[in-house]
Design a protein around this motif. Structure first.
Motif, short mmCIF file in Angstrom:
data_model
loop_
_atom_site.label_atom_id
_atom_site.label_comp_id
_atom_site.label_asym_id
_atom_site.label_seq_id
_atom_site.Cartn_x
_atom_site.Cartn_y
_atom_site.Cartn_z
N UNK A 165 0.83 -1.20 0.00
CA UNK A 165 0.00 0.00 0.00
C UNK A 165 0.87 1.25 0.00
N UNK A 166 0.38 2.33 -0.63
CA UNK A 166 1.17 3.55 -0.74
C UNK A 166 1.17 4.34 0.56
N UNK A 167 2.26 5.05 0.80
CA UNK A 167 2.29 5.98 1.93
C UNK A 167 1.65 7.28 1.50
N UNK A 168 1.41 8.15 2.45
CA UNK A 168 0.74 9.42 2.16
C UNK A 168 1.51 10.22 1.12
N UNK A 169 0.75 10.92 0.25
CA UNK A 169 1.30 11.79 -0.79
C UNK A 169 1.98 11.03 -1.92
N UNK A 170 1.83 9.72 -1.97
CA UNK A 170 2.43 8.97 -3.07
C UNK A 170 1.44 8.90 -4.24
N UNK A 171 2.00 8.80 -5.43
CA UNK A 171 1.21 8.65 -6.65
C UNK A 171 1.74 7.43 -7.39
N UNK A 172 0.84 6.59 -7.86
CA UNK A 172 1.27 5.42 -8.63
C UNK A 172 0.25 5.17 -9.74
N UNK A 173 0.70 4.45 -10.78
CA UNK A 173 -0.18 4.05 -11.87
C UNK A 173 -0.14 2.54 -11.97
N UNK A 174 -1.31 1.93 -12.04
CA UNK A 174 -1.43 0.48 -12.00
C UNK A 174 -2.35 -0.02 -13.10
N UNK A 175 -2.14 -1.26 -13.50
CA UNK A 175 -3.06 -1.89 -14.43
C UNK A 175 -4.31 -2.33 -13.68
N UNK A 176 -5.42 -2.37 -14.37
CA UNK A 176 -6.64 -2.94 -13.84
C UNK A 176 -7.52 -3.28 -15.05
N UNK A 177 -8.79 -3.53 -14.79
CA UNK A 177 -9.67 -3.96 -15.88
C UNK A 177 -11.10 -3.59 -15.56
N UNK A 178 -11.90 -3.48 -16.61
CA UNK A 178 -13.31 -3.16 -16.45
C UNK A 178 -14.09 -4.45 -16.16
N UNK A 179 -14.91 -4.44 -15.13
CA UNK A 179 -15.70 -5.63 -14.79
C UNK A 179 -17.08 -5.66 -15.42
N UNK A 180 -17.47 -4.58 -16.10
CA UNK A 180 -18.86 -4.43 -16.54
C UNK A 180 -19.22 -5.41 -17.64
N UNK A 181 -20.46 -5.80 -17.66
CA UNK A 181 -20.96 -6.75 -18.64
C UNK A 181 -21.12 -6.04 -19.98
N UNK A 182 -20.13 -6.16 -20.83
CA UNK A 182 -20.04 -5.33 -22.04
C UNK A 182 -19.30 -6.11 -23.10
N UNK A 183 -19.48 -5.72 -24.36
CA UNK A 183 -18.75 -6.36 -25.44
C UNK A 183 -17.24 -6.21 -25.28
N UNK A 184 -16.78 -5.07 -24.80
CA UNK A 184 -15.38 -4.68 -25.02
C UNK A 184 -14.38 -5.12 -23.95
N UNK A 185 -14.78 -5.26 -22.70
CA UNK A 185 -13.91 -5.75 -21.63
C UNK A 185 -12.56 -5.04 -21.66
N UNK A 186 -12.55 -3.78 -21.31
CA UNK A 186 -11.36 -2.94 -21.49
C UNK A 186 -10.30 -3.17 -20.42
N UNK A 187 -9.06 -2.90 -20.82
CA UNK A 187 -7.92 -2.88 -19.89
C UNK A 187 -7.69 -1.44 -19.46
N UNK A 188 -7.44 -1.24 -18.17
CA UNK A 188 -7.32 0.09 -17.58
C UNK A 188 -5.89 0.41 -17.14
N UNK A 189 -5.61 1.71 -17.10
CA UNK A 189 -4.52 2.26 -16.32
C UNK A 189 -5.17 3.11 -15.22
N UNK A 190 -4.79 2.86 -13.98
CA UNK A 190 -5.44 3.51 -12.85
C UNK A 190 -4.42 4.32 -12.06
N UNK A 191 -4.71 5.60 -11.91
CA UNK A 191 -3.84 6.48 -11.13
C UNK A 191 -4.36 6.56 -9.70
N UNK A 192 -3.45 6.29 -8.76
CA UNK A 192 -3.79 6.32 -7.34
C UNK A 192 -2.98 7.42 -6.66
#
Length: 678
Positions: free
Chosen positions: A1-28
């Motif tokens: 887990x990040x410490x205070x004031x840290x910024x990171x970018x992580x992979x994730x994915x869309x869970x929604x029931x959809x044709x496209x099933x996208x891959x995400x970049x998530x900024x925390x």
């Protein structure tokens, strides 16, 4: 887990029931999700995501989410501990099982949020000894069953195979709204000269980029396919090699088509004969790929409609070739995983089946045993089930209703317990959808959930412990993944690599049926379905609408207008409505001829009604809607205007696996006052 004031970018994915099933970049930032964007490295989604995916940030950070277990006491919600909630729910389950058997417990769910580990809900109920389960689909069930009868499975060509198409027919799918990455491919192939044809009752954004737009009367898609086939057969353009060497039962289709004159069929579609002849040429001068939407099978004849379009592709030689195909589902994607192992389907259990469409009436009328406890997860049946008033009455009658959700939904409002669940960024899972592309995406746990929200997996695991079968849930997340990917890993699928880069292609054929070995009983394409015959159902394809005379009677009497209920633009069904505008009225899209007949203007208030219910909304006149047709987007909560499903019927389609929500006819009348279009 990040410490205070840290910024990171992580992979994730869309869970929604959809044709496209996208891959995400998530900024925390500072342990909170700050931004979600598309993963540019993903070979299909390529960094582009829709607003529904972007809004998952708002949902995760929304202070209005349910954060603690709630119990309704004397009509009011009170916060209770997880220990109390689970102990009481487990007791009520045991009590119902002892008194009435395990099928007195209903699990009402859908596929609002996907994920490999969501399959353990079925494991829970099988380990419990049984339950009443829901089957079929409100969206695509009849069409899936149709393709299984024809091909033995429902499989789609890889997204890039569209580059091999000479012609692309988008039949009833609003790609710009529901399949945005196919839309990008359409723009690409259009530049290189591929002809794009859109067939739809509504001239949507996708239709506006097409070379040809063919409007047709809602529900007449099967008739149009039949008319095109009659032209092909009359001109002897059919692909004899495919018919003779790779199919069975063609003579039954031929006999069925010969019952009708082409002009009689065309009269039901509103399409001119000249256009049908052009479509026949487009199909035989392929390769021609066909992309089907989900709306055309929400009719009484929905399965036969899909079978007719499949047959059109088959007789014109567009099956098993690059650039061809009838792209509807892509079930081999989900079939790649060991879902049966996760779901414990080899465990003997007492199971009773309701369909998703009729569960409301079943709850009200079954007595052997009655439904005493209902679990609702990944679903909001009081907005999504047809005939909402019956569904509301049904769930309101169940002694104990447990809802697992992020929000106090319409369904949660009448529950006894509301259990707060995590969002995609607060849990770990593998995501895929058996609809378009064949990539699996990985989503790690990125942030802690608010309050005491827990994952579905955690809830099922803790309940299993209390009910005496905790051993069946004694797995770490990694062990669950290993259990669900065993066959894949035997084929070289690298779970560590999936986690590292965020996505991996599954071993799914890019061009289904390329060797002309189908998964039907005959191993050939079946115009005459051996599967259906073996199950005591109709094996042949029919052109005629089996409910046509009844519908005609309704139209001519009190309810003259067809009502459609399209997928909303900014919400995955009902999920995002709390994050959107706070409108308290539906938008009622009406055709120009209806507006003229009733002197309606944009912003007028109207009541739309039939024998099932009524709904108030604000008029929007849409020049692209077929005459005598109204659309109200589905998913709207009661406090935001109410669900269109107060008007839709709950019957089943011809193949029993799908809904008939578009077999819906209504009247419309102007009310005093005007409203603002959101």
């Amino acid at each position: 887990m990040e410490t205070s004031n840290t910024v990171s970018t992580n992979i994730s994915a869309c869970p929604l029931n959809c044709w496209d099933t996208c891959s995400f970049q998530v900024k925390i930032k500072d342990k909170k999700i700050e931004k979600v964007s598309g993963n540019k490295e993903h070979p299909i989604t390529k960094g582009k995501i829709c607003n529904r995916g972007v809004m998952l940030v708002n949902k995760t950070n929304d202070p209005n989410r349910v954060q603690f277990p709630l119990k309704k006491i004397k009509g009011k919600w009170e916060i209770i501990s997880w220990e109390q909630a689970l102990l009481e729910i487990a007791f009520k389950m045991e009590q119902a099982k002892d008194s009435h058997g395990p099928t007195s417990i209903l699990h009402s769910h859908d596929y609002a949020n996907n994920g490999l580990l969501k399959s353990v809900d079925e494991r829970f109920f099988r380990a419990f000894g049984g339950y009443t389960k829901v089957e079929g689909s409100l969206c695509w069930g009849a069409g899936i069953e149709a393709q299984i009868r024809d091909f033995g499975n429902s499989a789609s060509h890889s997204p890039a195979d569209i580059l091999n198409s000479r012609n692309v027919v988008i039949w009833g799918r609003n790609v710009s709204r529901t399949n945005i990455h196919l839309y990008k491919y359409l723009l690409e192939v259009k530049k290189k000269g591929t002809q794009i044809i859109v067939i739809d009752p509504i001239k949507n954004k996708t239709a506006k980029i097409a070379d040809s737009f063919i409007p047709l009367r809602p529900g007449s898609d099967g008739y149009l396919a039949a008319a095109i086939m009659k032209v092909i057969l009359d001109k002897k353009w059919e692909n004899q090699s495919f018919i003779e060497n790779h199919s069975i039962g063609f003579e039954t289709l031929y006999e069925e088509l010969n019952k009708y004159e082409i002009d009689d069929i065309l009269a039901k579609t509103g399409v001119e004969r000249k256009i049908v002849e052009e479509l026949a040429k487009i199909y035989v001068e392929g390769p021609t790929s066909t992309y089907l939407g989900l709306g055309m099978q929400r009719y009484k004849n929905g399965g036969n409609t899909i079978r007719l379009i499949d047959a059109l592709a088959a007789i014109s030689g567009n099956i098993g070739i690059p650039g061809g195909g009838v792209n509807y589902g892509n079930l081999p994607v989900g079939q790649s995983f060991d879902v049966s192992e996760l779901a414990l389907r080899d465990r003997q259990a007492e199971i009773r089946n309701f369909t998703r469409m009729n569960q409301g009436s079943k709850i009200l009328h079954v007595t052997d045993p009655p439904i005493k406890v209902a679990f609702v997860s990944r679903s909001n049946p009081l907005t999504q089930l047809p005939d909402t008033n019956v569904a509301k009455k049904a769930f309101g009658r169940v002694e104990t209703v447990v809802v697992m959700d992020h929000y106090m939904t319409d369904t949660a409002q009448l529950a006894n317990y509301l259990l707060p669940t995590t969002t995609v960024f607060e849990e770990e899972d593998i995501y895929y959808a058996s609809m378009y592309h064949s990539y699996a995406n990985y989503g790690p746990k990125l942030v802690e959930p608010p309050g005491e929200a827990k994952s579905d997996l955690w809830i099922w695991t803790e309940l299993a412990k209390l009910l005496g079968f905790g051993e069946d849930f004694r797995y770490t997340i990694e062990e669950w993944f290993l259990l669900g990917t065993k066959r894949l890993r035997d084929k070289g699928f690298d779970l560590d690599k999936l986690k590292e880069i965020g996505f991996l292609k599954l071993p799914v054929e890019d061009i289904p049926w390329r060797n002309y070995l189908f998964q039907t009983p005959s191993e050939k394409y079946e115009f005459y379905s051996n599967k259906a015959e073996g199950e005591g159902e109709e094996p042949t394809i029919f052109v005629e609408h089996p409910n046509e005379e009844t519908m005609k009677s309704k139209r001519e009497k009190r309810y003259p207008y067809r009502l459609l209920s399209l997928h909303p633009l900014q919400s995955n069904h009902s999920q995002h409505y709390p994050l959107l505008n706070k409108s308290t009225c539906n938008k009622v899209n009406v055709s120009e001829n209806i507006a003229k007949r009733y002197d309606l203007k944009n912003g007028d208030k109207v009541t739309v009604k039939n024998d099932l219910g009524s709904l108030v909304g604000i008029v929007h006149i849409d020049s692209g809607i077929y005459d005598d047709t109204i659309n109200i987007d589905e998913g709207q909560w009661d406090k935001f205007g109410g669900s269109v499903n107060v008007l839709t019927p709950s019957g089943q389609s011809d193949m029993g696996k799908g809904s008939i929500q578009y077999e819906c006819f209504v009247s419309i009348e102007k009310k005093d006052g005007r409203g603002k279009l959101e």
